[in-house]
Design a protein around this motif. Structure first.
Motif, PDB file in Angstrom:
ATOM      1  N   THR A 236       8.557 -10.474  -3.462  1.00 21.25           N
ATOM      2  CA  THR A 236       8.958  -9.568  -4.532  1.00 21.25           C
ATOM      3  C   THR A 236       9.293 -10.348  -5.787  1.00 21.25           C
ATOM      4  OG1 THR A 236       9.816  -7.944  -2.961  1.00 21.25           O
ATOM      5  CG2 THR A 236      10.618  -7.806  -5.220  1.00 21.25           C
ATOM      6  N   SER A 252      11.286  -4.087   1.630  1.00 14.55           N
ATOM      7  CA  SER A 252      10.129  -4.417   0.784  1.00 14.55           C
ATOM      8  C   SER A 252       9.062  -5.197   1.536  1.00 14.55           C
ATOM      9  CB  SER A 252      10.587  -5.220  -0.434  1.00 14.55           C
ATOM     10  OG  SER A 252      11.251  -6.412  -0.030  1.00 14.55           O
ATOM     11  N   LEU A 255       6.102  -2.902   2.717  1.00 16.16           N
ATOM     12  CA  LEU A 255       5.326  -2.093   1.773  1.00 16.16           C
ATOM     13  C   LEU A 255       3.827  -2.371   1.877  1.00 16.16           C
ATOM     14  CD1 LEU A 255       7.642  -2.283  -1.359  1.00 16.16           C
ATOM     15  CD2 LEU A 255       7.324  -0.357   0.189  1.00 16.16           C
ATOM     16  N   TYR A 260      -1.953   3.310   3.404  1.00 15.07           N
ATOM     17  CA  TYR A 260      -2.189   4.103   2.199  1.00 15.07           C
ATOM     18  C   TYR A 260      -3.536   4.808   2.295  1.00 15.07           C
ATOM     19  CZ  TYR A 260       1.561   1.217   0.329  1.00 15.07           C
ATOM     20  OH  TYR A 260       2.742   0.588   0.130  1.00 15.07           O
ATOM     21  N   VAL A 277       5.319   6.606  -1.080  1.00  8.99           N
ATOM     22  CA  VAL A 277       5.078   5.306  -1.716  1.00  8.99           C
ATOM     23  C   VAL A 277       3.722   5.345  -2.401  1.00  8.99           C
ATOM     24  CG1 VAL A 277       4.957   2.818  -1.386  1.00  8.99           C
ATOM     25  CG2 VAL A 277       6.424   4.187   0.089  1.00  8.99           C
ATOM     26  N   HIS A 279       0.905   3.108  -4.513  1.00 10.40           N
ATOM     27  CA  HIS A 279       0.509   1.706  -4.631  1.00 10.40           C
ATOM     28  C   HIS A 279      -0.602   1.549  -5.663  1.00 10.40           C
ATOM     29  CE1 HIS A 279      -2.168  -1.695  -3.163  1.00 10.40           C
ATOM     30  NE2 HIS A 279      -1.084  -2.291  -3.625  1.00 10.40           N
ATOM     31  N   SER A 281      -2.692  -1.832  -7.725  1.00 15.69           N
ATOM     32  CA  SER A 281      -2.843  -3.279  -7.735  1.00 15.69           C
ATOM     33  C   SER A 281      -3.417  -3.726  -9.066  1.00 15.69           C
ATOM     34  CB  SER A 281      -3.753  -3.738  -6.586  1.00 15.69           C
ATOM     35  OG  SER A 281      -5.016  -3.125  -6.690  1.00 15.69           O
ATOM     36  N   ASP A 288       0.855  -6.516  -6.757  1.00 17.69           N
ATOM     37  CA  ASP A 288       0.884  -5.157  -6.206  1.00 17.69           C
ATOM     38  C   ASP A 288       2.108  -4.439  -6.762  1.00 17.69           C
ATOM     39  OD1 ASP A 288      -0.283  -6.800  -3.475  1.00 17.69           O
ATOM     40  OD2 ASP A 288      -1.365  -5.031  -4.168  1.00 17.69           O
ATOM     41  N   TYR A 289       1.906  -3.196  -7.219  1.00 20.41           N
ATOM     42  CA  TYR A 289       2.967  -2.379  -7.785  1.00 20.41           C
ATOM     43  C   TYR A 289       3.236  -1.210  -6.833  1.00 20.41           C
ATOM     44  CZ  TYR A 289       2.060  -4.881 -12.156  1.00 20.41           C
ATOM     45  OH  TYR A 289       1.893  -5.835 -13.111  1.00 20.41           O
ATOM     46  N   TYR A 290       4.485  -1.062  -6.405  1.00 21.93           N
ATOM     47  CA  TYR A 290       4.857  -0.003  -5.470  1.00 21.93           C
ATOM     48  C   TYR A 290       5.909   0.898  -6.129  1.00 21.93           C
ATOM     49  CZ  TYR A 290       2.691  -3.132  -2.052  1.00 21.93           C
ATOM     50  OH  TYR A 290       1.822  -3.929  -1.380  1.00 21.93           O
ATOM     51  N   ILE A 292       8.362   3.919  -5.218  1.00 23.17           N
ATOM     52  CA  ILE A 292       8.954   4.618  -4.074  1.00 23.17           C
ATOM     53  C   ILE A 292       9.708   5.836  -4.613  1.00 23.17           C
ATOM     54  CG2 ILE A 292      10.552   4.473  -2.149  1.00 23.17           C
ATOM     55  CD1 ILE A 292       9.122   1.273  -3.588  1.00 23.17           C
TER      56      ILE A 292
END
Length: 735
Positions: A236, A252, A255, A260, A277, A279, A281, A288-290, A292
């Protein structure tokens, strides 16, 4: 009432009571479908917001890497990094480097970026140089940065540690009450990674945490959601949140392993809290962007459709009750009840047909968007998209007409910084109908705003008569509705796979429309601009074409770059060098992402005298290294082999296979089903179940270890899949 009548009356009541149950079930299903649609719409809106945030962070990273690249290749900085303190060359090269930094800082505008400033740390002499500073690291830390002197050694160790390269180091850990920029982050980049020479220096960027939080807060649900940014290895980098309670429950590390769907969504539970979640990229860098979101945020009790569905259920129950009473008492014949059911079935059928047609339009627009942005990489996939758009296979001429619509012609004259008018849906329907009535054999897609339209012209007659048809459209909209429409027409291409060039040309042409004219042809624009042409979209296309080994599209995009920069612009030598440096960054990214060694690439031999033709030759060589010569059947066989070898990986999914083998998800899904006879998920489950049964019969492996060995995340899912396949629980195989 005799026995026969009582029996018949009872049957009527029973049959109509069943009708009431059916209506209730249909109402509940209808309400459930609407609830899911509302949830899906909210997810889609937040996915778009997440992608916008990803693009903003990518733009910040692009500026960071461009600055680092330019400074890594600066000869005066290279000499300064090796010079000893006190030498004449040390101060002379420091002066030249400082001037270069000052020039660069005046060129780039960071007013909308999180970047606050940047400076270079010279490891050899322990000096810091920026566009307005040149001093010892300690005095820079104490006097300029105004950080805590007691923590200097800790700060220096963190700054020089290679583990902190490309990571965000919070300055709050070293700040005092007098530090004005305590909310900033330090982001250190090693200049050694951007040059083939040895350079003992790092460039440090300061990024404002409030600006980065503001970018994250542009997502609607960030008022009670969390945004987590991770590297490809799962580490992270950054966390943004407005919900500490939710953040404390999130693991985290899990994830990346979540399942997905094709749109990047996933539902799961963290410590008893149901969440969705999202996701997304990014490739520059590989992050990677998550997002939540609590499941409660996706429920909207005020949605009118949901209220309508509840009202319909209520009416259905009341109406069915009266039908039971009235029809039973009046002794209606059975065929009348059948007629009612047939009407209801016809209504449901029409609704299903309407929904099906709506989904087809969405898919057609998706493939069309892929074509005009050049993200379809193979000729086979382009042919598949062309067939899905119902464009004849013998078509050999394509062009894009891009239209802007205004309610006031003054908006055009105000230019791109003027008023942007978003038309109402009623106006949009009128415009779409009129465009369709004139361009009957063309594909028309409305933009995200109601005021833009993209038209794919492929009919020879409409292509030759495009100016006249557009003139009639302009006149009709102006006279009947007082709507002004302006357009830009790109050049004609011979293949639909290169339609992206015409799209960019049409968008450029529409910028040159000036009242009283209303259509600008790109071929008639005489441009003489003093800036090079290499936008991020073109860089991304070049990266994708080279990475996929697409020779034809790589040559086409280099021809496009030549035309735009050397035929329509007059660039000086410095601008040409900047253009080549940007192209080199793109090719270096291909080399890095595909694990091609520098010794094995012609990029290692580039010099300051290199030309665009040199870079084109290098790109074609990289295409040769990346090309995939097998046909569709060979590709699927190779993918099946990969699945057979990696079935135990719980993260194995449709999107991951698509990324590994450089093929779009939709085309891969279509091709796999066509070749193998079953869809991807079914095949993967069959492989896992076959291996699970084999292990049960030949080994003493525990059930608690077995589901992990064959790629499942939890025991419940494994037991359900096993019983569905073999009809018994896993333990029964051994018994």
């Amino acid at each position: 009432m005799n026995t026969r009548k009582k029996t018949y009356f009872t049957k009527l009541i029973t049959s109509y009571s069943l009708l009431l149950v059916i209506v209730l079930i249909l109402g509940i299903v209808f309400h459930f479908i609407l609830s899911n649609n509302v949830k899906q719409e909210l997810l889609n809106e937040n996915m778009i917001s997440l992608q916008n945030v990803t693009e903003q962070f990518n733009e910040c990273y692009a500026n960071i890497y461009l600055i680092a690249k330019k400074m890594a290749n600066n000869s005066s900085l290279s000499r300064l990094a090796e010079a000893d303190h006190g030498e004449q060359a040390f101060y002379y090269n420091a002066y030249i480097t400082k001037q270069t930094l000052l020039d660069m800082y005046s060129i780039y505008d960071y007013s909308l970026q999180p970047i606050q400033t940047y400076y270079i740390h010279l490891r050899h002499t322990d000096y810091v140089i920026s566009y307005n500073n040149f001093e010892n690291l300690y005095y820079f830390y104490k006097n300029t940065q105004k950080l805590d002197p007691a923590k200097y050694d800790e700060w220096k160790a963190a700054l020089e540690s290679s583990d902190n390269y490309n990571h965000f180091l919070p300055l709050d850990n070293f700040s005092t009450d007098y530090t004005s920029h305590k909310n900033d982050y330090c982001y250190t980049v090693s200049l050694q990674n951007y040059t083939f020479k040895n350079i003992n220096a790092d460039i440090v960027f300061e990024l404002n945490a409030d600006s980065m939080q503001q970018i994250a807060d542009s997502i609607d649900v960030m008022r009670n959601g969390c945004l987590i940014i991770q590297e490809s290895n799962g580490e992270t980098l950054l966390t943004f949140n407005n919900n500490e309670n939710l953040l404390s429950k999130i693991d985290s590390s899990q994830l990346a392993a979540l399942d997905y769907n094709a749109q990047g969504y996933c539902s799961t539970v963290f410590q008893g809290t149901s969440v969705s979640v999202l996701h997304a990229s990014a490739q520059t860098p590989n992050l990677d962007y998550y997002l939540i979101i609590p499941a409660s945020s996706l429920k909207n009790p005020e949605n009118k459709l949901l209220l309508v569905s509840l009202f319909i259920i209520f009416l259905g129950v009341i109406g069915s009750f009266f039908i039971i009473v009235l029809l039973s008492r009046a002794n209606y014949k059975p065929y009348q009840a059948m007629e009612y059911r047939l009407q209801e079935m016809n209504f449901n059928h029409e609704e299903l047909m309407r929904l099906n047609e709506s989904q087809k339009i969405t898919l057609r627009n998706y493939y069309f968007d892929q074509l005009i942005h050049g993200t379809i990489l193979s000729e086979e996939e382009a042919a598949y998209a062309q067939n899905y758009l119902s464009i004849p296979n013998n078509t050999d001429s394509f062009a894009i007409l891009y239209c802007n619509v205004y309610l006031d012609t003054l908006e055009l004259n105000n230019g791109p910084q003027g008023i942007i008018n978003i038309l109402s849906p009623d106006y949009a329907d009128v415009i779409s109908d009129i465009l369709s009535s004139y361009f009957t054999h063309s594909y028309i897609m409305q933009g995200q705003r109601n005021s833009t339209y993209t038209i794919l012209l492929y009919n020879r007659e409409e292509l030759d008569n495009a100016e006249n048809l557009f003139a009639q459209i302009h006149s009709s909209l102006l006279q009947e509705y007082n709507i002004w429409i302006y357009g830009g027409l790109g050049c004609t291409t011979s293949a639909i796979s290169t339609i992206w060039k015409s799209y960019r040309q049409s968008k450029e042409a529409v910028k040159h429309v000036v009242s009283p004219n209303y259509l600008c042809l790109y071929c008639e624009i005489l441009e003489c601009q003093d800036s090079f042409f290499y936008p991020n979209e073109v860089a991304e296309q070049l990266y994708n074409f080279v990475k996929s080994g697409n020779f034809k599209q790589t040559k086409a995009i280099f021809n496009f770059i030549k035309d735009e920069n050397f035929k329509k612009r007059k660039l000086n030598s410095k601008q040409v060098n900047w253009l080549l440096e940007n192209i080199e960054i793109t090719l270096l990214k291909v080399v890095r992402d595909n694990d091609i060694s520098y010794d094995d690439s012609s990029l290692a031999g580039l010099s300051e005298d290199s030309t665009l033709e040199n870079y084109e030759q290098i790109a074609l060589e990289l295409c040769e290294k990346n090309k995939q010569p097998e046909n569709d059947n060979q590709l699927i066989v190779r993918i099946q082999t990969y699945i057979d070898e990696h079935y135990g990986d719980p993260s194995l999914c449709l999107s991951r296979i698509s990324d590994l083998f450089h093929i779009s998800e939709s085309y891969f899904s279509f091709l796999f089903k066509k070749t193998v006879g079953v869809n991807f998920s079914t095949y993967l489950e069959q492989v896992r179940m076959t291996q699970a049964k084999h292990l049960l019969e030949t080994t003493n492996i525990k059930i608690t270890d077995l589901y992990v060995a064959v790629g499942y995340n939890n025991l419940t899912s494994f037991r359900r899949a096993f019983k569905k396949k073999y009809g018994v629980a896993p333990n029964a195989i051994r018994e």
